[in-house]
Scaffold this active site. Structure first.
Site, PDB file in Angstrom:
ATOM      1  N   ASN A   1       0.640  -1.018  -0.086  1.00  0.00           N
ATOM      2  CA  ASN A   1      -0.051  -0.046  -0.126  1.00  0.00           C
ATOM      3  C   ASN A   1       0.765   1.238   0.052  1.00  0.00           C
ATOM      4  OD1 ASN A   1      -1.815   2.063   0.497  1.00  0.00           O
ATOM      5  ND2 ASN A   1      -2.416   1.509   2.660  1.00  0.00           N
ATOM      6  N   TRP A   2       0.950   1.850  -0.952  1.00  0.00           N
ATOM      7  CA  TRP A   2       1.921   3.042  -1.244  1.00  0.00           C
ATOM      8  C   TRP A   2       1.352   4.352  -0.581  1.00  0.00           C
ATOM      9  CZ3 TRP A   2       4.416   2.910  -6.934  1.00  0.00           C
ATOM     10  CH2 TRP A   2       4.970   1.658  -6.880  1.00  0.00           C
TER      11      TRP A   2
ATOM     12  N   HIS B   1      -9.256   1.035   5.129  1.00  0.00           N
ATOM     13  CA  HIS B   1      -7.983   1.220   6.065  1.00  0.00           C
ATOM     14  C   HIS B   1      -8.105   2.291   7.096  1.00  0.00           C
ATOM     15  CE1 HIS B   1      -3.866   2.358   6.632  1.00  0.00           C
ATOM     16  NE2 HIS B   1      -3.415   1.328   5.966  1.00  0.00           N
TER      17      HIS B   1
ATOM     18  N   GLU C   1      -5.122  -5.114  10.932  1.00  0.00           N
ATOM     19  CA  GLU C   1      -4.247  -4.086  11.087  1.00  0.00           C
ATOM     20  C   GLU C   1      -4.356  -3.349  12.620  1.00  0.00           C
ATOM     21  OE1 GLU C   1      -2.119  -3.050   7.162  1.00  0.00           O
ATOM     22  OE2 GLU C   1      -3.695  -1.550   7.800  1.00  0.00           O
TER      23      GLU C   1
ATOM     24  N   SER D   1       3.775  -2.125  10.581  1.00  0.00           N
ATOM     25  CA  SER D   1       5.250  -2.315  10.828  1.00  0.00           C
ATOM     26  C   SER D   1       5.829  -3.504  10.534  1.00  0.00           C
ATOM     27  CB  SER D   1       5.373  -1.828  12.222  1.00  0.00           C
ATOM     28  OG  SER D   1       5.007  -0.677  12.691  1.00  0.00           O
TER      29      SER D   1
ATOM     30  N   GLY E   1       3.201  -1.016   4.518  1.00  0.00           N
ATOM     31  CA  GLY E   1       3.179   0.307   4.074  1.00  0.00           C
ATOM     32  C   GLY E   1       4.569   0.724   3.639  1.00  0.00           C
TER      33      GLY E   1
HETATM   34  P1  PGA Z   1       3.282   0.233   7.885  1.00  0.00           P
HETATM   35  O1  PGA Z   1       1.815   0.498   7.383  1.00  0.00           O
HETATM   36  O2  PGA Z   1       3.683  -0.896   7.351  1.00  0.00           O
HETATM   37  O3  PGA Z   1       4.094   1.397   7.468  1.00  0.00           O
HETATM   38  O4  PGA Z   1       3.256   0.209   9.428  1.00  0.00           O
HETATM   39  C1  PGA Z   1       0.910  -0.467   7.263  1.00  0.00           C
HETATM   40  C2  PGA Z   1      -0.429   0.045   6.896  1.00  0.00           C
HETATM   41  O5  PGA Z   1      -0.803   1.358   7.086  1.00  0.00           O
HETATM   42  O6  PGA Z   1      -1.268  -0.698   6.030  1.00  0.00           O
END
Ligand code: PGA
Length: 253
Positions: A9-10, A97, A167, A215, A235
């Site tokens: 997910n950019w 999200h 998440e 993360s 992310g």
């Molecule tokens: P992150 O984001 O991998 O930078 O923690 C994950 C997300 O928001 O889907």
């Protein structure tokens, strides 16, 4: 379920089309070679057609980061419909999200978007996750509600299109050490399947892929795989070709 998903997910990055192309070109060869994983790239709406134009294979799939809840067209200034995404060859769409739920989206809105997406043949990646990790386990109730309300009214066939991305908000955008523990992750996957099994049946429930996001990067992905999830929604690390390559290596083992 043997194939593991890696969903990148950019978010609202990068600004320059050239940078998007560079990232995609850096990812594409490794991604196209990976046998045991399904990679889905979710750039900004505007960059999707550009990146699609750089790739003629079938291995890498494209996803959008959101869609509107009216499925085809109409007087909805500024919105993008699922039908428009499908027209561009987009196959997946992230819905609900936490960064969107935080802005304004309720479970009801998420549900309407999920239904609209399915009606146009898209596969919704439905995000769920609690804000805090309380010791009494009240977050299980929050999650149950998110699942039941966000997916309300879907039939068994609709569910075959769904991917769940668990998440927890406390784990997003942190250091890799602050991601969830594999044991806790496994418990969450069991809980999510349990909720589906109570609302449908065990077989339907167990077929729904449950991914983790928050993360994840190449240094913790191997450990997190032990949580028995069906893949990851990433992310920051998903925009770094070297990270993507390392994460795919881990998923293909
Ligand atoms: P992150 O984001 O991998 O930078 O923690 C994950 C997300 O928001 O889907």
């Amino acid at each position: 379920m043997s194939k593991k998903f890696l969903i990148s997910n950019w978010k609202m990055n990068p600004v320059e089309v050239k940078k998007s192309k560079d990232i995609f070109n850096g990812i594409k060869d490794t991604a196209a070679r990976s046998k045991k994983s399904e990679i889905i790239i979710c750039p900004s709406y505007l960059h999707i057609p550009v990146l699609k134009g750089l790739y003629s294979g079938k291995k890498i799939k494209f996803g959008a980061q959101d869609c509107f809840y009216e499925s085809i067209s109409g007087s909805y200034t500024g919105e993008i419909s699922p039908a428009m995404l499908a027209e561009f060859g987009v196959e997946y769409v992230i819905i609900g999200h936490s960064e969107r739920r935080y802005l304004w989206e309720s479970n009801k809105v998420v549900n309407a978007k999920v239904r609209a997406a399915i009606s146009q043949g898209l596969n919704p990646i439905v995000c769920i996750g609690q804000k805090i990790r309380d010791n009494e386990g009240a977050f299980f109730t929050v999650l149950r509600k998110e699942i039941e309300q966000s997916l309300k009214g879907l039939n068994r066939n609709d569910l075959t299109k769904i991917i769940i991305a668990y998440e927890p908000l406390w784990a997003i955008g942190k250091s890799c050490k602050e991601a969830i523990d594999p044991e806790d992750l496994h418990t969450m996957k069991i809980f999510i399947h349990k909720v589906f099994s109570e609302n449908y049946d065990r077989e339907t429930a167990l077929d729904i892929p449950v991914l983790y996001g928050g993360s994840v990067n190449s240094s913790n992905i191997k450990k997190l795989i032990d949580g028995d999830v069906d893949g990851f929604l990433v992310g920051r690390a998903g925009r770094d070709p070297e990270e993507v390559s390392e994460m795919l290596k881990a998923l293909n083992k």
